[in-house]
Scaffold this active site. Structure first.
Site, PDB file in Angstrom:
ATOM      1  N   LYS A  67      43.255  42.873  40.988  1.00  0.00           N
ATOM      2  CA  LYS A  67      44.200  43.517  40.067  1.00  0.00           C
ATOM      3  C   LYS A  67      43.476  43.827  38.760  1.00  0.00           C
ATOM      4  O   LYS A  67      42.865  42.940  38.143  1.00  0.00           O
ATOM      5  CB  LYS A  67      45.376  42.561  39.815  1.00  0.00           C
ATOM      6  CG  LYS A  67      46.685  43.250  39.512  1.00  0.00           C
ATOM      7  CD  LYS A  67      47.806  42.214  39.534  1.00  0.00           C
ATOM      8  CE  LYS A  67      49.124  42.806  39.136  1.00  0.00           C
ATOM      9  NZ  LYS A  67      50.135  41.765  38.927  1.00  0.00           N
ATOM     10  N   LEU A  68      43.569  45.094  38.367  1.00  0.00           N
ATOM     11  CA  LEU A  68      42.851  45.560  37.176  1.00  0.00           C
ATOM     12  C   LEU A  68      43.831  46.260  36.244  1.00  0.00           C
ATOM     13  O   LEU A  68      44.690  47.005  36.709  1.00  0.00           O
ATOM     14  CB  LEU A  68      41.793  46.594  37.585  1.00  0.00           C
ATOM     15  CG  LEU A  68      40.703  46.141  38.558  1.00  0.00           C
ATOM     16  CD1 LEU A  68      39.996  47.357  39.140  1.00  0.00           C
ATOM     17  CD2 LEU A  68      39.698  45.247  37.827  1.00  0.00           C
TER      18      LEU A  68
END
Ligand code: G3P
Length: 217
Positions: free
Chosen positions: A83-84
């Site tokens: 997750k960015l």
């Protein structure tokens, strides 16, 4: 519609998973903090429990360190989605990590243009935050609808993961619009089963069963 559960609480995930309600899990640093667990340990435990994608979020803000963190998180299990955050550096990291075949969930999306960039950078999932837009009097559902239209216009395969879901109506509206996935806290998923007429009807049936002496086992 796929259901992801937005928590790092193992017991809650297990209960919903046993019911077949969990197609994946999303976490973020706030949820990891709430669990009181070590991120690598708890994420591994979740991945062992759930076969679908498990989002684990980086904490760096520069692309180079995000990539290093993403690679380390992806080593936990094959079902990790890195997750960015939707920043320029996050998009750079998305391009590299998705190019390596890793699943990437681009989070903290608040505009359709941001979602367009994430799709172009190869994101597996885009996470528009509905509740947080509602918090500032902007209709989060309009964002989901705009992203759906844009992705369909151009055939982007990035999945729309409706996030920051706070109410059962958020789930309903996201499903109507055609979000591919929704992620919600366990309490919201449980509330989907509730209806006052179900409770009222059951009360009457039980009263009649008791007065008629109906016994099955
Ligand atoms: O899925 C994102 C979620 O964890 C954020 O939810 O309620 O903190 O805006 P909320």
């Amino acid at each position: 519609m796929k259901f992801f559960v937005d928590t790092a609480e193992i017991d809650a995930i297990r209960e919903l998973n046993d019911l077949g309600m969990v197609d994946g899990v999303t976490t973020n640093p706030s949820l990891i903090k709430k669990s009181g667990r070590d991120i690598l340990e708890v994420t591994k435990e979740i991945c062992d429990l759930v076969s679908g994608p498990v989002s684990a979020e980086v904490v760096a803000t520069d692309s180079e360190t995000m990539i290093a963190e993403g690679r380390k998180l992806a080593e936990i299990a094959p079902n990790i989605a890195v997750k960015l955050p939707l920043t320029w550096d996050g998009l750079k990291a998305c391009k590299v990590l998705s190019g390596e075949g890793k699943m990437v969930n681009v989070t903290l999306c608040f505009s359709a243009n941001q979602a367009l960039l994430a799709a172009k950078a190869g994101a597996t999932f885009i996470s528009p935050f509905i509740g947080r837009l509602d918090d500032i009097n902007i209709d989060g559902m309009d964002l989901i609808a705009d992203i759906r239209t844009i992705y369909d216009n151009y055939g982007y395969e990035t999945q729309i993961l409706a996030a920051s879901i706070r109410t059962v109506n958020h789930v309903l509206e996201s499903a109507r619009i055609g979000a591919d996935v929704m992620t919600a806290p366990p309490e919201v998923i449980q509330k989907l089963a509730a209806h006052p007429l179900t409770d009222k009807g059951l009360e009457t049936f039980l009263k009649d069963a008791a007065s008629a002496g109906i016994k099955i086992v």
